[in-house]
Motif scaffolding. Structure first.
Motif, PDB file in Angstrom:
ATOM      1  N   ALA A  69       3.925  87.347 -52.555  1.00 35.59           N
ATOM      2  CA  ALA A  69       3.952  85.907 -52.301  1.00 35.59           C
ATOM      3  C   ALA A  69       3.652  85.654 -50.835  1.00 35.59           C
ATOM      4  O   ALA A  69       4.334  86.177 -49.955  1.00 35.59           O
ATOM      5  CB  ALA A  69       5.317  85.339 -52.659  1.00 35.59           C
ATOM      6  N   ILE A  70       2.616  84.866 -50.576  1.00 38.59           N
ATOM      7  CA  ILE A  70       2.290  84.435 -49.211  1.00 38.59           C
ATOM      8  C   ILE A  70       2.567  82.941 -49.161  1.00 38.59           C
ATOM      9  O   ILE A  70       1.922  82.158 -49.853  1.00 38.59           O
ATOM     10  CB  ILE A  70       0.824  84.744 -48.848  1.00 38.59           C
ATOM     11  CG1 ILE A  70       0.557  86.250 -48.987  1.00 38.59           C
ATOM     12  CG2 ILE A  70       0.509  84.253 -47.443  1.00 38.59           C
ATOM     13  CD1 ILE A  70      -0.882  86.656 -48.721  1.00 38.59           C
ATOM     14  N   SER A  71       3.559  82.556 -48.352  1.00 39.23           N
ATOM     15  CA  SER A  71       3.985  81.154 -48.267  1.00 39.23           C
ATOM     16  C   SER A  71       3.319  80.465 -47.092  1.00 39.23           C
ATOM     17  O   SER A  71       3.075  81.069 -46.046  1.00 39.23           O
ATOM     18  CB  SER A  71       5.501  81.080 -48.091  1.00 39.23           C
ATOM     19  OG  SER A  71       6.144  81.785 -49.123  1.00 39.23           O
ATOM     20  N   PHE A  72       3.075  79.180 -47.287  1.00 40.89           N
ATOM     21  CA  PHE A  72       2.445  78.359 -46.243  1.00 40.89           C
ATOM     22  C   PHE A  72       3.310  77.137 -45.972  1.00 40.89           C
ATOM     23  O   PHE A  72       4.019  76.658 -46.863  1.00 40.89           O
ATOM     24  CB  PHE A  72       1.059  77.882 -46.695  1.00 40.89           C
ATOM     25  CG  PHE A  72       0.103  78.996 -47.016  1.00 40.89           C
ATOM     26  CD1 PHE A  72      -0.625  79.621 -46.022  1.00 40.89           C
ATOM     27  CD2 PHE A  72      -0.074  79.420 -48.322  1.00 40.89           C
ATOM     28  CE1 PHE A  72      -1.506  80.643 -46.310  1.00 40.89           C
ATOM     29  CE2 PHE A  72      -0.951  80.438 -48.630  1.00 40.89           C
ATOM     30  CZ  PHE A  72      -1.671  81.053 -47.629  1.00 40.89           C
ATOM     31  N   ASP A  73       3.217  76.614 -44.740  1.00 39.01           N
ATOM     32  CA  ASP A  73       3.909  75.367 -44.434  1.00 39.01           C
ATOM     33  C   ASP A  73       3.003  74.191 -44.799  1.00 39.01           C
ATOM     34  O   ASP A  73       1.923  74.379 -45.356  1.00 39.01           O
ATOM     35  CB  ASP A  73       4.358  75.324 -42.968  1.00 39.01           C
ATOM     36  CG  ASP A  73       3.201  75.360 -41.984  1.00 39.01           C
ATOM     37  OD1 ASP A  73       2.027  75.209 -42.405  1.00 39.01           O
ATOM     38  OD2 ASP A  73       3.463  75.538 -40.784  1.00 39.01           O
ATOM     39  N   ALA A  74       3.438  72.982 -44.477  1.00 38.10           N
ATOM     40  CA  ALA A  74       2.681  71.780 -44.827  1.00 38.10           C
ATOM     41  C   ALA A  74       1.308  71.740 -44.161  1.00 38.10           C
ATOM     42  O   ALA A  74       0.367  71.151 -44.689  1.00 38.10           O
ATOM     43  CB  ALA A  74       3.485  70.536 -44.460  1.00 38.10           C
ATOM     44  N   LEU A 115      -3.277  92.643 -41.420  1.00 40.64           N
ATOM     45  CA  LEU A 115      -4.137  91.784 -40.607  1.00 40.64           C
ATOM     46  C   LEU A 115      -3.681  90.323 -40.617  1.00 40.64           C
ATOM     47  O   LEU A 115      -4.112  89.523 -39.794  1.00 40.64           O
ATOM     48  CB  LEU A 115      -5.587  91.870 -41.093  1.00 40.64           C
ATOM     49  CG  LEU A 115      -6.235  93.249 -41.051  1.00 40.64           C
ATOM     50  CD1 LEU A 115      -7.620  93.201 -41.689  1.00 40.64           C
ATOM     51  CD2 LEU A 115      -6.320  93.761 -39.621  1.00 40.64           C
ATOM     52  N   ILE A 116      -2.808  89.966 -41.562  1.00 39.78           N
ATOM     53  CA  ILE A 116      -2.316  88.588 -41.659  1.00 39.78           C
ATOM     54  C   ILE A 116      -1.096  88.431 -40.758  1.00 39.78           C
ATOM     55  O   ILE A 116      -0.124  89.175 -40.868  1.00 39.78           O
ATOM     56  CB  ILE A 116      -1.941  88.246 -43.117  1.00 39.78           C
ATOM     57  CG1 ILE A 116      -3.163  88.384 -44.018  1.00 39.78           C
ATOM     58  CG2 ILE A 116      -1.366  86.830 -43.200  1.00 39.78           C
ATOM     59  CD1 ILE A 116      -2.857  88.248 -45.492  1.00 39.78           C
ATOM     60  N   VAL A 117      -1.141  87.443 -39.853  1.00 41.11           N
ATOM     61  CA  VAL A 117      -0.062  87.207 -38.896  1.00 41.11           C
ATOM     62  C   VAL A 117       0.623  85.884 -39.229  1.00 41.11           C
ATOM     63  O   VAL A 117       0.015  84.816 -39.117  1.00 41.11           O
ATOM     64  CB  VAL A 117      -0.610  87.155 -37.444  1.00 41.11           C
ATOM     65  CG1 VAL A 117       0.509  86.904 -36.450  1.00 41.11           C
ATOM     66  CG2 VAL A 117      -1.380  88.417 -37.119  1.00 41.11           C
ATOM     67  N   PRO A 118       1.900  85.952 -39.683  1.00 37.60           N
ATOM     68  CA  PRO A 118       2.638  84.709 -39.951  1.00 37.60           C
ATOM     69  C   PRO A 118       2.736  83.847 -38.693  1.00 37.60           C
ATOM     70  O   PRO A 118       2.939  84.348 -37.594  1.00 37.60           O
ATOM     71  CB  PRO A 118       4.024  85.200 -40.394  1.00 37.60           C
ATOM     72  CG  PRO A 118       3.780  86.583 -40.918  1.00 37.60           C
ATOM     73  CD  PRO A 118       2.678  87.135 -40.051  1.00 37.60           C
ATOM     74  N   ASN A 178       5.471  83.190 -44.438  1.00 38.72           N
ATOM     75  CA  ASN A 178       6.160  84.390 -44.904  1.00 38.72           C
ATOM     76  C   ASN A 178       5.277  85.182 -45.861  1.00 38.72           C
ATOM     77  O   ASN A 178       4.466  84.613 -46.586  1.00 38.72           O
ATOM     78  CB  ASN A 178       7.458  83.992 -45.611  1.00 38.72           C
ATOM     79  CG  ASN A 178       8.433  85.134 -45.716  1.00 38.72           C
ATOM     80  OD1 ASN A 178       8.204  86.216 -45.176  1.00 38.72           O
ATOM     81  ND2 ASN A 178       9.529  84.912 -46.412  1.00 38.72           N
ATOM     82  N   ILE A 179       5.472  86.500 -45.860  1.00 41.80           N
ATOM     83  CA  ILE A 179       4.825  87.397 -46.817  1.00 41.80           C
ATOM     84  C   ILE A 179       5.934  88.222 -47.446  1.00 41.80           C
ATOM     85  O   ILE A 179       6.666  88.914 -46.743  1.00 41.80           O
ATOM     86  CB  ILE A 179       3.801  88.321 -46.128  1.00 41.80           C
ATOM     87  CG1 ILE A 179       2.719  87.496 -45.433  1.00 41.80           C
ATOM     88  CG2 ILE A 179       3.187  89.279 -47.144  1.00 41.80           C
ATOM     89  CD1 ILE A 179       1.768  88.332 -44.591  1.00 41.80           C
ATOM     90  N   GLU A 180       6.071  88.121 -48.786  1.00 42.59           N
ATOM     91  CA  GLU A 180       7.154  88.824 -49.486  1.00 42.59           C
ATOM     92  C   GLU A 180       6.607  89.590 -50.678  1.00 42.59           C
ATOM     93  O   GLU A 180       5.634  89.179 -51.292  1.00 42.59           O
ATOM     94  CB  GLU A 180       8.186  87.824 -50.017  1.00 42.59           C
ATOM     95  CG  GLU A 180       8.901  87.034 -48.957  1.00 42.59           C
ATOM     96  CD  GLU A 180       9.828  86.030 -49.587  1.00 42.59           C
ATOM     97  OE1 GLU A 180      11.050  86.301 -49.615  1.00 42.59           O
ATOM     98  OE2 GLU A 180       9.339  84.989 -50.054  1.00 42.59           O
TER      99      GLU A 180
END
Length: 153
Positions: A94-99, A41-44, A105-107
């Motif tokens: 790991a779910i990464s976020f920008d500023a 359900l999470i869309v980068p 990204n999801i890894e």
């Protein structure tokens, strides 16, 4: 006599069952990783830190530098008899976020992607804990001045 033999045989069977049960591996699970159906359900590029928290919940570990990401960790540990516990499975999501706080990204990472890193204990070692009373007593022999005991200068 036949009753005594039955009781003895029953006791031996119970002892063997208990001995066998004591030697079976025990498993402990620690941590949480969201299921794949929730992650889908999470869309980068679209979801934000808040929507991720609403969908899968907030993790127990997050990036400490600039709130860089969410880290979900799950471990499975096997304990067998007298041996030390062994980590047999570890996953990190790991779910990464920008500023701006948008998902970039999801890894997934496993034990094969890295090393098990032991945590350092932050306890000051007490040097006297390893020395027994007798060793301290014997260690002081010869460390005194006889003149001090006899009232010398």
């Amino acid at each position: 006599m036949p009753g005594t033999f039955k009781a003895l045989r029953g006791g031996i069977v119970v002892a063997l069952v208990l001995a066998t049960a004591a030697c079976t591996a025990q498993f402990r699970n620690h941590g949480y990783i969201p299921p794949e159906d929730e992650l889908s359900l999470i869309v980068p590029g679209l979801d934000t830190r808040d929507t991720v928290a609403d969908i899968v919940g907030t993790p127990s570990t997050a990036g400490v530098l600039n709130q860089s990401g969410y880290y979900y960790v799950r471990s499975r540990v096997r304990t067998f008899a007298y041996r030390k516990p062994e980590v047999i499975e570890r996953q990190v999501l790991a779910i990464s976020f920008d500023a701006a706080g948008v998902v970039t990204n999801i890894e997934r990472f496993g034990l094969e992607d890295g090393q098990v890193v032991p945590l350092a204990r932050r306890i000051t070692k007490n040097n006297t804990a390893d020395v027994s009373f007798v060793r301290k007593l014997l260690g002081n022999i010869g460390r005194f001045n006889a003149g001090d005991l006899l009232g010398g200068r």
